[in-house]
Scaffold this motif. Sequence first.
Motif, mmCIF file in Angstrom:
data_model
loop_
_atom_site.group_PDB
_atom_site.id
_atom_site.type_symbol
_atom_site.label_atom_id
_atom_site.label_comp_id
_atom_site.label_asym_id
_atom_site.label_seq_id
_atom_site.Cartn_x
_atom_site.Cartn_y
_atom_site.Cartn_z
ATOM 1 N N TYR A 121 0.133 -32.942 -9.455
ATOM 2 C CA TYR A 121 1.371 -32.572 -8.771
ATOM 3 C C TYR A 121 1.301 -32.979 -7.305
ATOM 4 O O TYR A 121 0.321 -32.696 -6.611
ATOM 5 N N PHE A 130 3.463 -32.723 -3.687
ATOM 6 C CA PHE A 130 4.577 -32.179 -2.911
ATOM 7 C C PHE A 130 4.968 -33.234 -1.884
ATOM 8 O O PHE A 130 4.228 -33.498 -0.934
ATOM 9 N N TRP A 141 3.704 -35.442 -11.628
ATOM 10 C CA TRP A 141 4.968 -34.851 -11.189
ATOM 11 C C TRP A 141 5.060 -34.898 -9.672
ATOM 12 O O TRP A 141 4.036 -34.808 -8.981
ATOM 13 N N GLN A 169 7.357 -33.123 -6.479
ATOM 14 C CA GLN A 169 8.387 -32.207 -5.988
ATOM 15 C C GLN A 169 9.068 -32.837 -4.788
ATOM 16 O O GLN A 169 8.416 -33.238 -3.822
ATOM 17 N N GLY A 215 10.451 -32.077 -1.867
ATOM 18 C CA GLY A 215 10.472 -30.899 -1.006
ATOM 19 C C GLY A 215 11.316 -31.087 0.242
ATOM 20 O O GLY A 215 10.776 -31.174 1.345
ATOM 21 N N LEU A 251 10.972 -32.723 -9.364
ATOM 22 C CA LEU A 251 11.452 -31.339 -9.282
ATOM 23 C C LEU A 251 12.218 -31.194 -7.974
ATOM 24 O O LEU A 251 11.695 -31.527 -6.895
ATOM 25 N N THR A 279 8.659 -22.931 -1.008
ATOM 26 C CA THR A 279 7.357 -23.374 -1.494
ATOM 27 C C THR A 279 6.276 -23.233 -0.439
ATOM 28 O O THR A 279 5.131 -22.889 -0.750
ATOM 29 N N THR A 319 9.452 -19.754 -7.394
ATOM 30 C CA THR A 319 9.072 -21.162 -7.416
ATOM 31 C C THR A 319 7.928 -21.396 -8.385
ATOM 32 O O THR A 319 7.905 -22.402 -9.099
ATOM 33 N N ILE A 327 8.440 -24.082 -11.436
ATOM 34 C CA ILE A 327 7.545 -25.225 -11.662
ATOM 35 C C ILE A 327 6.899 -25.121 -13.040
ATOM 36 O O ILE A 327 6.836 -26.109 -13.792
#
Length: 357
Positions: A227, A229, A283, A285, A287, A326, A333, A343, A347
């Motif tokens: 993941y 961000f 993945w 995010q 943000g 996402l 977050t 959150t 997720i």
Amino acid sequence: MRSRVWGGTAAAVLGALLVTGCGGGAKEGTAPDSRGAAASGAHPVTVTDCAGATTTFAKAPARIVTSNAAGLELLLRLGAGNRVIGTGFPPGKGTLPGALDAQARKVPVLSRSVIPKEKLLGSGADLYLDTFAAMDAMGGGGMGGSPTEEEFKAAGIKHVYLKSTACAAQNKKPVTDLSAVEADITSLGAVTGTTARAKELVAGMRKKVDAVRKAVGSTSPSSRPTYFFFDYDAGTKQPTVVCNRQIANAVITLAGARNVFADCDGDFRQVGWEDVIAENPDWIQLGVRDRGGAAANEKAFDEAEHWLRTNPATKGLKAVKAGHFLRIGSERTTIAGVENADTVREIARTLHPGKVD
């Protein structure tokens, strides 16, 4: 950076509460009635910062200024919203749920960004709730800089922090749970005389996180999706990533994922795109920070996704080719709040479909 900053661990916060108060409660998403909340608290309440200095509240504060929407939202949820006389970085219209949004609209906006030093010192506040370790780091240097602790004292303002955010870089070990956020809520509840409501909020967070942990917590590290961000608003030339001392690392971990920069000691760090490419996350995010409305936020998410899809350095990433994005805002977050637990659940639902209610 100020030397007198609240520490970042849960134990430090909870251990600092020598006396706690009590208060009323309300259902999540509502604005609790805070009339008489100050009178219901058990004071004095003493808290300590990470340097060991103490701050004592003989009574619950009556005139509070918050540095941004995160502190304001917590006070609204605690039922102390009618004591907030001003804020910086206000929440966008409609970004808070239900009655909280209507109540937030009534709070005077002292600045759309960092509150200028003289305006803050002259606000008439008796408490300043600060989400940041230093306002200069948020662009306050051009507005007279950050007030010193001596200036806060001379103005009659007690200065406290959301420690889980402001002091994340000072954590001694990786943050993998929300105990520091819970401690912030507990501490603020004691200071404002709303301890009962604080307990309700913490219990609600734990219920959500425990459900996710039960569903995906046993997933082995090697089986967890990776993941990233993507802090779009921090700039795209050189990515700023969340490291293992940041709340986001806990959110990602609790959700059953692996932060690709979990081996980075600190809160945030700039890396090169070659580092992101080497990690090749499953993945990503998007943000982005709150733009003040749903349409504006969606536009920002679109821009962030478009950048990843069209940039030569990122368009070949596994997550980009699969469309594994996402759309979850930065604040919920990376900054302490009740929605950190939401959150985690959001997720987890995306990464582990069918396992999380």
